[in-house]
Design an enzyme around this catalytic site. Structure first.
Site, PDB file in Angstrom:
ATOM      1  N   CYS A  82     -27.882  22.437  93.986  1.00 53.85           N
ATOM      2  CA  CYS A  82     -28.407  23.775  93.725  1.00 53.85           C
ATOM      3  C   CYS A  82     -29.830  23.585  93.210  1.00 53.85           C
ATOM      4  O   CYS A  82     -30.028  22.957  92.160  1.00 53.85           O
ATOM      5  CB  CYS A  82     -27.561  24.499  92.672  1.00 53.85           C
ATOM      6  SG  CYS A  82     -28.356  25.995  92.065  1.00 53.85           S
ATOM      7  N   CYS A  91     -24.561  28.259  95.699  1.00 55.93           N
ATOM      8  CA  CYS A  91     -24.118  27.784  94.383  1.00 55.93           C
ATOM      9  C   CYS A  91     -23.020  28.708  93.852  1.00 55.93           C
ATOM     10  O   CYS A  91     -23.192  29.929  93.836  1.00 55.93           O
ATOM     11  CB  CYS A  91     -25.297  27.745  93.415  1.00 55.93           C
ATOM     12  SG  CYS A  91     -24.806  27.325  91.730  1.00 55.93           S
ATOM     13  N   PHE A 108      16.066  -6.165  54.815  1.00 54.50           N
ATOM     14  CA  PHE A 108      16.396  -5.676  53.476  1.00 54.50           C
ATOM     15  C   PHE A 108      15.682  -6.527  52.403  1.00 54.50           C
ATOM     16  O   PHE A 108      15.061  -6.006  51.488  1.00 54.50           O
ATOM     17  CB  PHE A 108      17.922  -5.710  53.263  1.00 54.50           C
ATOM     18  CG  PHE A 108      18.333  -5.307  51.879  1.00 54.50           C
ATOM     19  CD1 PHE A 108      18.310  -3.965  51.501  1.00 54.50           C
ATOM     20  CD2 PHE A 108      18.724  -6.264  50.941  1.00 54.50           C
ATOM     21  CE1 PHE A 108      18.670  -3.589  50.210  1.00 54.50           C
ATOM     22  CE2 PHE A 108      19.082  -5.898  49.653  1.00 54.50           C
ATOM     23  CZ  PHE A 108      19.060  -4.545  49.285  1.00 54.50           C
ATOM     24  N   GLU A 109      15.759  -7.862  52.568  1.00 57.03           N
ATOM     25  CA  GLU A 109      15.124  -8.759  51.592  1.00 57.03           C
ATOM     26  C   GLU A 109      13.608  -8.535  51.564  1.00 57.03           C
ATOM     27  O   GLU A 109      12.981  -8.511  50.506  1.00 57.03           O
ATOM     28  CB  GLU A 109      15.412 -10.226  51.948  1.00 57.03           C
ATOM     29  CG  GLU A 109      16.831 -10.673  51.645  1.00 57.03           C
ATOM     30  CD  GLU A 109      17.081 -12.078  52.174  1.00 57.03           C
ATOM     31  OE1 GLU A 109      17.242 -12.992  51.353  1.00 57.03           O
ATOM     32  OE2 GLU A 109      17.081 -12.251  53.415  1.00 57.03           O
ATOM     33  N   GLU A 116      -6.285 -13.684  81.830  1.00 56.98           N
ATOM     34  CA  GLU A 116      -5.458 -13.036  80.805  1.00 56.98           C
ATOM     35  C   GLU A 116      -5.003 -11.687  81.343  1.00 56.98           C
ATOM     36  O   GLU A 116      -5.722 -11.059  82.137  1.00 56.98           O
ATOM     37  CB  GLU A 116      -6.280 -12.805  79.525  1.00 56.98           C
ATOM     38  CG  GLU A 116      -6.804 -14.077  78.896  1.00 56.98           C
ATOM     39  CD  GLU A 116      -7.922 -13.790  77.910  1.00 56.98           C
ATOM     40  OE1 GLU A 116      -7.662 -13.136  76.885  1.00 56.98           O
ATOM     41  OE2 GLU A 116      -9.074 -14.199  78.174  1.00 56.98           O
ATOM     42  N   TYR A 157      -8.133 -10.811  72.096  1.00 56.32           N
ATOM     43  CA  TYR A 157      -8.546 -11.655  73.219  1.00 56.32           C
ATOM     44  C   TYR A 157     -10.002 -12.116  73.207  1.00 56.32           C
ATOM     45  O   TYR A 157     -10.418 -12.860  74.078  1.00 56.32           O
ATOM     46  CB  TYR A 157      -8.293 -10.913  74.546  1.00 56.32           C
ATOM     47  CG  TYR A 157      -8.836  -9.506  74.594  1.00 56.32           C
ATOM     48  CD1 TYR A 157     -10.193  -9.261  74.664  1.00 56.32           C
ATOM     49  CD2 TYR A 157      -7.978  -8.407  74.559  1.00 56.32           C
ATOM     50  CE1 TYR A 157     -10.690  -7.968  74.694  1.00 56.32           C
ATOM     51  CE2 TYR A 157      -8.462  -7.112  74.591  1.00 56.32           C
ATOM     52  CZ  TYR A 157      -9.822  -6.900  74.661  1.00 56.32           C
ATOM     53  OH  TYR A 157     -10.327  -5.620  74.687  1.00 56.32           O
ATOM     54  N   LYS A 206      -4.446  -7.749  81.437  1.00 56.84           N
ATOM     55  CA  LYS A 206      -5.245  -6.615  80.937  1.00 56.84           C
ATOM     56  C   LYS A 206      -4.261  -5.568  80.403  1.00 56.84           C
ATOM     57  O   LYS A 206      -3.619  -4.858  81.166  1.00 56.84           O
ATOM     58  CB  LYS A 206      -6.088  -6.033  82.078  1.00 56.84           C
ATOM     59  CG  LYS A 206      -7.046  -4.953  81.632  1.00 56.84           C
ATOM     60  CD  LYS A 206      -7.928  -4.524  82.802  1.00 56.84           C
ATOM     61  CE  LYS A 206      -8.896  -3.457  82.360  1.00 56.84           C
ATOM     62  NZ  LYS A 206      -8.260  -2.232  81.909  1.00 56.84           N
ATOM     63  N   LYS A 238      -7.675  -5.157  89.192  1.00 59.29           N
ATOM     64  CA  LYS A 238      -6.729  -4.066  88.929  1.00 59.29           C
ATOM     65  C   LYS A 238      -5.571  -4.137  89.923  1.00 59.29           C
ATOM     66  O   LYS A 238      -5.774  -4.282  91.131  1.00 59.29           O
ATOM     67  CB  LYS A 238      -7.434  -2.699  89.072  1.00 59.29           C
ATOM     68  CG  LYS A 238      -8.607  -2.496  88.133  1.00 59.29           C
ATOM     69  CD  LYS A 238      -8.239  -2.541  86.667  1.00 59.29           C
ATOM     70  CE  LYS A 238      -7.613  -1.291  86.146  1.00 59.29           C
ATOM     71  NZ  LYS A 238      -8.523  -0.230  85.807  1.00 59.29           N
TER      72      LYS A 238
END
Length: 664
Positions: free
Chosen positions: A421, A403, A32-33, A111, A222, A113, A309
């Site tokens: 093709c 194809c 609020f302030e 770090e 980063y 990810k 990963k």
């Protein structure tokens, strides 16, 4: 002066409260302030526009409307990262690093990810001047007004920051904020958002910055890039960024060995679900900045960084049908059309099956229940079949032999995984695919023209190849669906402007098989114009750095085709650049032809990148590690002793920066 002092005092106080709350997570004032003080400042600024400040905290509430986001070229390219999935991958990477750096001890910074939308922020004299999305790494969209609404992005820095630099990070949407947004959407009868990452990315492209201000976006940083930053390590970079006022995640560790790196990975693989944000792995970087510079970059990624990963999420679903797509080179890609299923926060309906061998190896059939994974790739892939659920009368998949678009019999070269093709100039997806490649950002970058418009122009018989683009008129375009007068004007103007694109990008735009951006640059540097390239033999082409037999044969085949020669002749008439510009040629010689240089250490007059460019501009080759084929080692200050020892043992001449400059 009293009013000005009051405004400055309020700005300073609000900046500090903002930093405490959004960066340090330590509020020293009630909401609020804070709101009352912000409203007071807004009222004073409205009455006294002469005291405008581009970094005022009042800009956090947004209000600027952006109809079209301007495309901006990154001053420092935003590279992507190579991925790894095992300890063995990391150990192989470390061996490659040590081969280049020699015996120098290597530390790593680990770090987390974070899975968000990549951003590059530019600061000048401590003020935020630009926020640009990653885009294709070379250029992105200017989203500055939206970025200014994100409370954890400092508009004004503190401390001993450099006069100018870019800082990179991820715009993320915390789980808590995402859940709250979705709750509100459901209560309003709207569909919930699918996942935090896509919602964060989409937020950056909202036209009304006031709407962005309402979203609880966060910015985690980063990486700092720039010139003469006087930073010696990645770890120091993270600490400095925190001091200057940036929100830098605390979950990072300085590691001396691969075993310590693996410990960090294993810890966070178990504890990542306790974090307030989405994370999908760990980024490992060589800590020493000088080592990073020595290691350099491949055409796509830094050699000094690797993303590990976490194991991909896997789900099972029904494979309803296998269809086949034709690419611009004629390559056939089988696609699994799936029963829609939620995977890693997105609904998956399709997955790549890669090629006939993959289908046969996994024995994938229509009607199967399959396991789908979203690993390092953006496109989900099928990794196996649940044989317990296979229908009774299931039959093995018969790969197509014609194809699917033009019905030409398919071909498959020995040693090639894909079917092709061969109807290069009569198969619609190949025709439109080549034109779409020609107009793409990294090629001719034609404004006002996208993939859907290319399809429409081809369907209406207005274009059959990329040379036809230069004959389009506004009058032909206006009657087309969704084509207003302004759009037609922009398209014609964009095509006309493309004749300024330099030769190396034109060469890439032609869509010659195996000729990517890097190969196109090497060929342009070696041949200077298309005429010499058109008559070069396979043997001659193979003398060019990094041009192997496969690329050389593809080039000879392309220039041996009368249709291609006619298109090139037409493009030349329209003014397309088929030679290196006079300005560029002025700075290029063959003085260093046939010589390979390794650059190591810190230099007095030129940066390492400037030295490497000089070598290449004068016909030389830049090597990453010293071998018997190295002609010279250009040695600067702080060069590792192992490099000197290796050069001396192989009899490689060691020269200074001044020696090299006198050579060119």
């Amino acid at each position: 002066m009293e009013i000005k002092d009051k405004i400055e005092s309020l700005r300073t106080e609000l900046r500090e409260h903002n930093y405490n709350y959004y960066v340090l997570d330590n509020a020293t004032i009630s909401d609020f302030e804070f709101d009352m003080k912000l409203k007071e400042l807004q009222a004073l600024e409205a009455k006294h526009p002469e005291f405008y400040d581009a970094s005022s905290p009042t800009l956090r509430v947004g209000g600027a409307i952006t109809k079209n986001f301007e495309t901006v070229v990154h001053e420092h390219r935003m590279y992507s990262l190579d991925n790894s999935y095992s300890k063995e991958d990391l150990e192989d990477w470390e061996k490659r690093i040590q081969k280049i750096l020699g015996d120098a001890p290597v530390e790593f910074t680990c770090e987390l990810k974070y899975d968000g939308a990549s951003i590059s922020l530019t600061y000048e004299n401590g003020q935020l001047v630009k926020g640009v999305t990653r885009g294709d790494g070379f250029q992105g969209d200017d989203v500055t007004s939206n970025i200014k609404t994100i409370r954890s992005v400092p508009l004004q820095l503190k401390g001993d920051y450099p006069p100018k630099f870019d800082i990179r990070g991820e715009i993320v949407l915390p789980f808590e904020g995402f859940a709250k947004m979705n709750q509100e959407r459901i209560e309003n009868g709207e569909d919930p958002y699918m996942n935090p990452r896509n919602t964060a990315s989409g937020s950056l492209k909202l036209q009304d910055s006031a709407l962005v201000a309402e979203r609880p976006l966060d910015c985690l940083l980063y990486s700092i890039v720039g010139v003469n930053l006087k930073l010696e390590s990645q770890w120091q970079m993270l600490e400095k960024a925190r001091e200057w006022g940036f929100k830098v995640p605390k979950a990072a560790k300085l590691c001396k060995t691969t075993d310590e790196v693996i410990e960090f990975i294993e810890y966070w693989d178990k504890h990542r679900h306790e974090l307030p944000y989405e994370t999908d792995g760990v980024v490992i970087k060589v800590n020493n900045i000088q080592h990073q510079e020595e290691l350099g970059y491949t055409s796509k990624s830094p050699r000094w960084a690797m993303a590990y990963k976490f194991k991909a999420e896997q789900v099972s679903t029904a494979l309803n049908e296998i269809t086949y797509q034709v690419g611009r080179t004629g390559a056939i890609t089988p696609v699994a059309n799936l029963e829609p299923v939620l995977l890693a926060g997105t609904t998956v309906k399709r997955a790549s099956l890669h090629n006939a061998d993959q289908i046969e190896k996994l024995d994938i059939r229509e009607g199967d229940t399959v396991f789908v994974e979203k690993g390092g790739e953006i496109i989900p892939k099928i990794v196996g079949v649940d044989f317990t659920k296979r229908p009774l009368h299931s039959k093995p998949t018969q790969y197509i032999d014609h194809c699917p678009e033009c019905h030409t019999p398919l071909e498959r070269n020995e040693g090639d995984a894909k079917h092709y093709c061969p109807n290069e100039y009569g198969c619609p997806p190949q025709i439109t695919g080549r034109i779409q490649h020609y107009i793409s950002r990294k090629a001719m970058d034609i404004e006002g023209l996208g993939g859907e418009t290319v399809e429409l122009l081809f369907k209406e018989g207005l274009i059959e190849n990329y040379a036809d683009l230069y004959l389009l008129t506004k009058e032909q375009l206006i009657p087309l669906e969704r084509m207003a007068e302004k759009s037609a004007e922009n398209l014609v103007k964009g095509v006309a402007e493309s004749v300024k694109i330099p030769f190396e990008r034109v060469l890439f735009a032609l869509g010659i098989r195996f000729v990517g951006e890097t190969v196109a640059k090497k060929l342009a540097r070696a041949y200077k114009n298309i005429d010499g390239l058109m008559i070069a033999t396979v043997e001659e082409l193979m003398t060019v750095d990094e041009i192997g037999q496969r690329i050389a044969e593809s080039l000879v085949s392309f220039f041996g085709n009368d249709i291609n020669l006619e298109i090139i002749s037409r493009l030349r008439q329209y003014g397309v650049q088929f030679e290196v510009s006079a300005d560029k040629l002025e700075n290029q010689t063959d003085i260093l032809k046939g010589q390979t240089f390794v650059v190591s250490g810190v230099f007095e007059n030129l940066s390492r990148d400037e030295l490497k460019k000089l070598i290449e501009d004068n016909g030389g080759k830049v090597g990453s590690s010293i071998s018997s084929k190295t002609s010279y080692l250009v040695a600067g200050d702080k060069m590792g002793p192992s490099k000197r020892t290796k050069a001396e043992s192989l009899g490689v001449p060691i020269i200074s920066e001044a020696d090299f400059l006198s050579m060119v």
